[in-house]
Design an enzyme around this catalytic site. Structure first.
Site, PDB file in Angstrom:
ATOM      1  N   ARG A 132      11.591   3.727   3.596  1.00  0.00           N
ATOM      2  CA  ARG A 132      11.143   2.773   4.623  1.00  0.00           C
ATOM      3  C   ARG A 132      12.344   1.920   5.010  1.00  0.00           C
ATOM      4  O   ARG A 132      13.090   1.457   4.147  1.00  0.00           O
ATOM      5  CB  ARG A 132      10.015   1.888   4.101  1.00  0.00           C
ATOM      6  CG  ARG A 132       9.707   0.735   5.033  1.00  0.00           C
ATOM      7  CD  ARG A 132       8.480  -0.038   4.614  1.00  0.00           C
ATOM      8  NE  ARG A 132       7.256   0.690   4.926  1.00  0.00           N
ATOM      9  CZ  ARG A 132       6.041   0.157   4.858  1.00  0.00           C
ATOM     10  NH1 ARG A 132       5.881  -1.092   4.468  1.00  0.00           N
ATOM     11  NH2 ARG A 132       4.979   0.865   5.163  1.00  0.00           N
TER      12      ARG A 132
ATOM     13  N   LYS B 113      25.339  -4.101   0.259  1.00  0.00           N
ATOM     14  CA  LYS B 113      26.810  -4.112   0.255  1.00  0.00           C
ATOM     15  C   LYS B 113      27.359  -3.329   1.446  1.00  0.00           C
ATOM     16  O   LYS B 113      28.552  -3.115   1.553  1.00  0.00           O
ATOM     17  CB  LYS B 113      27.338  -3.470  -1.033  1.00  0.00           C
ATOM     18  CG  LYS B 113      26.867  -4.140  -2.308  1.00  0.00           C
ATOM     19  CD  LYS B 113      27.413  -3.379  -3.516  1.00  0.00           C
ATOM     20  CE  LYS B 113      26.795  -3.890  -4.793  1.00  0.00           C
ATOM     21  NZ  LYS B 113      27.046  -2.968  -5.921  1.00  0.00           N
TER      22      LYS B 113
ATOM     23  N   ARG C  29       0.797  -1.225   0.000  1.00  0.00           N
ATOM     24  CA  ARG C  29       0.000   0.000   0.000  1.00  0.00           C
ATOM     25  C   ARG C  29       0.830   1.275   0.000  1.00  0.00           C
ATOM     26  O   ARG C  29       0.595   2.183  -0.788  1.00  0.00           O
ATOM     27  CB  ARG C  29      -0.869   0.071   1.277  1.00  0.00           C
ATOM     28  CG  ARG C  29      -2.199  -0.534   1.177  1.00  0.00           C
ATOM     29  CD  ARG C  29      -2.627  -0.992   2.559  1.00  0.00           C
ATOM     30  NE  ARG C  29      -1.726  -2.041   2.979  1.00  0.00           N
ATOM     31  CZ  ARG C  29      -1.892  -3.307   2.649  1.00  0.00           C
ATOM     32  NH1 ARG C  29      -2.915  -3.675   1.959  1.00  0.00           N
ATOM     33  NH2 ARG C  29      -1.018  -4.230   3.021  1.00  0.00           N
ATOM     34  N   THR C  30       1.789   1.338   0.907  1.00  0.00           N
ATOM     35  CA  THR C  30       2.473   2.620   1.100  1.00  0.00           C
ATOM     36  C   THR C  30       3.238   3.016  -0.159  1.00  0.00           C
ATOM     37  O   THR C  30       3.107   4.126  -0.666  1.00  0.00           O
ATOM     38  CB  THR C  30       3.402   2.542   2.326  1.00  0.00           C
ATOM     39  OG1 THR C  30       2.632   2.090   3.430  1.00  0.00           O
ATOM     40  CG2 THR C  30       4.001   3.889   2.644  1.00  0.00           C
TER      41      THR C  30
ATOM     42  N   HIS D 123       5.050   5.669  11.672  1.00  0.00           N
ATOM     43  CA  HIS D 123       4.614   5.564  10.276  1.00  0.00           C
ATOM     44  C   HIS D 123       3.663   6.746  10.056  1.00  0.00           C
ATOM     45  O   HIS D 123       2.457   6.605   9.967  1.00  0.00           O
ATOM     46  CB  HIS D 123       3.886   4.227  10.085  1.00  0.00           C
ATOM     47  CG  HIS D 123       3.606   3.859   8.663  1.00  0.00           C
ATOM     48  ND1 HIS D 123       3.730   4.735   7.607  1.00  0.00           N
ATOM     49  CD2 HIS D 123       3.191   2.684   8.129  1.00  0.00           C
ATOM     50  CE1 HIS D 123       3.395   4.107   6.487  1.00  0.00           C
ATOM     51  NE2 HIS D 123       3.073   2.869   6.774  1.00  0.00           N
TER      52      HIS D 123
END
Ligand code: NCD
Length: 447
Positions: free
Chosen positions: A111, A90, A61-62, A139
């Site tokens: 995120r 890495k 969704r986000t 959030h």
């Protein structure tokens, strides 16, 4: 200086309202006639602008609603949606990632599993950074969608009574939402799964820094799950039981008389270190059969697992798919606001407001403890606490209580803890023990 949105506190209540008014306009302009919360077509408010989505954790969704939002604003998107295929695998730091990507885009959405990661990104980016979830911290854009849904369904946020259910300990949607609800004057009823109550620092902050309305039920401040699931043989029986304690009963009864919103969340298994196994509130038709829920709205940030019954999907009170759909107009409005140079001045963020001495953040999920960041970002703390001083991490906002408070100017230890509140912050320094303070040349006075 760009405006960032790394915690819900980066926007004032007025600014949140302004974002919502803009979202209303997008809904009006682009809403389909058959289904008003679904948009079609586009405007030109971000014509030629580019959004970069940098996702180091799964998302449906986000990320997609951000990308849809930017597209409907007339802009376009570039995306790094898989940590394994980016240079983070890495060992590249967030700071370097951001310093590179800021030259590819006009706004970044990030995120990360690390708490405070978006704050680090904001420190290094010359373009707006938006937090799309940082570990169990916050959030904030989900909170905008939640508040917007609540505002459209309930009309007002003030005095709305909101039952927050599930994993209140690790749920980042819960943490940003609960501060926002407190700021807008809602009544909060925390119904936590066993062992998954609100973190100590969130609880303290609500109590001491926000005029929070809540149910003072047990020592943890949560409605015990057993109050709701009264009898093992008759699960889903919401009624008040004798073992709540007589003092708490009237308050609880009052609060549970009418619940405007039942906000359900899943168990955040990816962040739990064996602290589960207890009872988890499951919300279904039977649970919501009680009178208090007659006019409730059922919300969920999604994804759902087993905590929310599918039998509710056809129920008129269920608004969780609408809540997800509002992600597009709300994120359009946020993007447009942050890209608009006239939106307002950057709000000062907790910034090195006190010298923590040798203290470091003790939260092992804090971004300052990530291997890729440890060497180059400095610890920074804000001063918090009403009755005694607390060091609040400027990234993940976890708090720790320092053993010794000292005043730099007079090289003295504030033994009675009387002076810290009025002292100039730059004059304060903290030590882990008297011996450490003495070694640094500080002496105790006032004992
Ligand atoms: C939430 C999240 O990622 O924190 N999902 C979302 O963005 N809507 C909730 C969750 O994963 O439980």
């Amino acid at each position: 200086m760009p405006r960032h949105f790394t915690t819900i506190h980066d926007l004032s209540n007025d600014e949140i309202e302004a974002v919502f008014r803009r979202a209303d306009r997008y809904l009006e302009a682009l809403g389909t006639s058959t289904n008003g919360h679904r948009l079609t077509g586009r405007v030109a408010d971000a014509d030629g602008r580019i959004l970069a989505t940098i996702f180091f954790e799964p998302s449906t969704r986000t990320r997609l609603s951000f990308e849809s939002a930017m597209t409907r604003l007339g802009g376009s998107c570039v995306s790094s949606a898989d940590a394994a295929s980016s240079s983070a695998s890495k060992g590249e730091s967030i700071a370097d990632t951001v310093r590179v990507i800021e030259s590819y885009a006009d706004v970044l959405v990030i995120r990360s599993p690390w708490e405070g990661a978006a704050r680090v990104a904001a420190d290094f980016a010359g373009v707006p950074v938006i937090n799309a979830g940082d570990g169990g911290h916050e959030h904030p854009t989900q909170t905008l969608c939640d508040l917007y849904t609540l505002r459209r369904e309930h009309k007002t946020l003030a005095n709305a009574s909101v039952l927050l259910c599930g994993d209140l300990k690790h749920g980042r949607t819960i943490h940003s939402l609960i501060y926002a609800l407190a700021r807008f004057g809602a009544t909060i009823i925390p119904l936590a799964a066993d062992g998954l109550g609100l973190p100590q620092h969130v609880r303290r902050r609500l109590r001491e820094e926000f005029d929070v309305h809540g149910v003072p039920v047990d020592s943890d401040g949560d409605v015990p799950v057993d109050v709701v699931y009264q009898q093992p043989d008759r699960d889903h029986q919401l009624s008040l039981v004798p073992d709540v304690g007589d003092a708490a009963k009237p308050a609880l009864k009052n609060y549970l008389e009418q619940v405007d919103v039942c906000y359900v969340t899943r168990s955040q298994k990816e962040r739990q270190d064996g602290d589960t196994g207890g009872r988890y509130p499951r919300i279904d038709k039977e649970f919501l059969g009680r009178d208090a829920f007659r006019d409730s709205r059922i919300m969920h940030p999604l994804p759902r697992v087993t905590e929310l019954g599918y039998d509710l999907d056809a129920d008129a009170r269920a608004v969780y798919f609408k809540q997800a759909a509002y992600g597009v107009p709300v994120r359009m409005a946020l993007l447009a606001a942050l890209l608009d140079e006239g939106f307002g001045n950057a709000r000062p963020h907790a910034d090195a407001s006190v010298d923590p001495g040798r203290y470091a953040c003790t939260n092992n999920r804090c971004v300052t403890n990530a291997d890729s960041e440890r060497g180059h970002i400095r610890q920074r703390f804000d001063l918090a606490g009403r009755d005694f001083p607390l060091l609040r991490c400027g990234y993940c906002e976890h708090e720790l209580r320092p053993a010794i408070v000292a005043l730099r100017g007079s090289q003295s230890i504030d033994a009675n803890l009387e002076n810290w509140r009025d002292a100039d912050r730059s004059d304060l320094i903290f030590f882990e023990s008297l011996e450490d303070a003495a070694r640094a040349g500080y002496r105790a006075v006032g004992t």
